[in-house]
Design a protein around this motif. Sequence first.
Motif, PDB file in Angstrom:
ATOM      1  N   ASN A  67       0.762  -1.496   0.153  1.00 43.41           N
ATOM      2  CA  ASN A  67       0.157  -0.168   0.222  1.00 43.41           C
ATOM      3  C   ASN A  67       1.222   1.395  -0.268  1.00 43.41           C
ATOM      4  O   ASN A  67       0.832   2.506  -0.601  1.00 43.41           O
ATOM      5  CB  ASN A  67      -0.836  -0.035   1.456  1.00 43.41           C
ATOM      6  CG  ASN A  67      -2.179   1.361   0.994  1.00 43.41           C
ATOM      7  OD1 ASN A  67      -2.471   1.812   0.235  1.00 43.41           O
ATOM      8  ND2 ASN A  67      -2.732   1.456   2.399  1.00 43.41           N
ATOM      9  N   ASP A  71       1.133   3.837  -3.223  1.00 43.27           N
ATOM     10  CA  ASP A  71       0.456   5.550  -2.969  1.00 43.27           C
ATOM     11  C   ASP A  71       1.117   6.432  -4.162  1.00 43.27           C
ATOM     12  O   ASP A  71       0.420   7.359  -4.465  1.00 43.27           O
ATOM     13  CB  ASP A  71       0.710   5.961  -1.445  1.00 43.27           C
ATOM     14  CG  ASP A  71      -0.393   5.211  -0.500  1.00 43.27           C
ATOM     15  OD1 ASP A  71      -1.424   5.016  -1.134  1.00 43.27           O
ATOM     16  OD2 ASP A  71      -0.610   5.610   0.375  1.00 43.27           O
ATOM     17  N   THR A 136      -6.835   3.427  -3.768  1.00 43.76           N
ATOM     18  CA  THR A 136      -6.251   4.596  -3.967  1.00 43.76           C
ATOM     19  C   THR A 136      -6.503   4.908  -5.003  1.00 43.76           C
ATOM     20  O   THR A 136      -5.774   6.587  -4.623  1.00 43.76           O
ATOM     21  CB  THR A 136      -4.505   3.668  -3.725  1.00 43.76           C
ATOM     22  OG1 THR A 136      -4.060   2.648  -2.602  1.00 43.76           O
ATOM     23  CG2 THR A 136      -3.439   4.846  -3.789  1.00 43.76           C
ATOM     24  N   GLY A 373       0.940   8.237   1.630  1.00 43.53           N
ATOM     25  CA  GLY A 373       0.172   7.441   2.027  1.00 43.53           C
ATOM     26  C   GLY A 373       0.925   6.543   1.958  1.00 43.53           C
ATOM     27  O   GLY A 373       0.763   5.406   2.759  1.00 43.53           O
TER      28      GLY A 373
END
Length: 456
Positions: A67, A71, A136, A373
């Motif tokens: 993740n 981002d 995202t 992020g």
Amino acid sequence: MATFIQPEPAAGVPTTNRQRWLYSLANLGNVIPYQAVGAILLFYYADVKHLPVKWAALAMTLFAIFNAFNDPILGYISDRTRTRWGRRIPYMLFGTLPSMIAFALIWMAPFDGVTEPTKLAIYFYVVVFLWEVLATAVCTGYYALLPEMFMDYRERTDVSVRMNVVQTVGLLIGAALPAVLAAAIGYPLMGVIFAVVAGAAMYIGLPGMFERQGHMKEAAIPLGKALKETLINRSFVTVVIAQTLRFFGTGILTTGMMFYMKYSVKADAGMTSICLAATFIVAGLSLWPWRHFVANKCEARTTTMIAYAVTGLASITLAFARGTVQAIIAASLVGVGLAGLILMGDVIMADVVDEDDVRTGQRRAGMFFGMTGLITTLSSALVAQVFGWLMPKYGYDTALAVQPDTVDLGFRIFMSVPTLIGCGLAVLALAFYPLYGERLKEVKRKLAERQTPKPE
């Protein structure tokens, strides 16, 4: 631009009340899925589907790392996107539906961790990682619009209150209701219902959004230079460290609440929902006082530091709560501090975007929110590792039908000590944040000069 997208206002003209509310409503499309994943994903795969605790911690860690790097890549792509719908809007327009389908699939795992742990782990990786990529893209497009649509501090704090009133509703749906709904109708149907509500909110809000055409004409910065300009920005670095520690603390709270209520407070799923609901309702009710009594009198830096301090101190009370009433009171105190963090998170980052715009001549909100992020998402890995390290020491074992009494103390420590440490370190990081006082005023002055049309 497509006809449903609102035209941008003239320079210096504030957005309308309708635009602010529609933009804010769309936040439900982000909050509900992310809060549900943060609140019950680990519980679902560890306690319900019986994935071994170390496997679950590893899965959450890998998910967080993926993740994180996902981002900034999508943020950079968003900054470089050029379409007739704009740079940000296409990701929401075309990415919302597939992301909601992937979200619903998360809660439909067909395997049991006792008999088929490998298959369950593979299913976890595939569906959760697919959802993360799509979500995202949608989320980056949405948040990158905030500093572009809303140009000054007052307007940003105003829309932030609206966004976070909506977010409070999203928190109630996404974090407080899953336990009750899953017990009543099962996890698969719960996931479908949440996906429908979140997707509808995003599509309803889209007609209130616009993009400023001048930013579409900017020449894109190469990826290497864009990363360098972001990572050497002291304002960004200090804010993102604080934000990471914030998400570590709040991640501990949301991840651990169902375990804490079940094993420490000895409450059922319904009381877990009530406790979380108390946190979020108090946070929602506290937004206006935070804006009126603190944010309107202090700059973003000071307001954010106060919010961290309140949240950290309030988390201590969770360690000593006995019974559901005390747990609800403790969770409500956390909600007071959380309101300040919710209010200021995007506002202070918007100031960083403004400063970068003055220095580079580029509106790189996608890269900044994407890099945020990347770094803040690593907090999820830290939460997972703390869980995987701490709880086995207190006897928690997903294979046991009945957990030992020692898990009571383990979850009390898990819910309080890491959050207190994280918030304290966040205050320390913000002490080095340079964008306040005269420096902040100078940035705003230069930005206003650039945006004022020159006479013919």
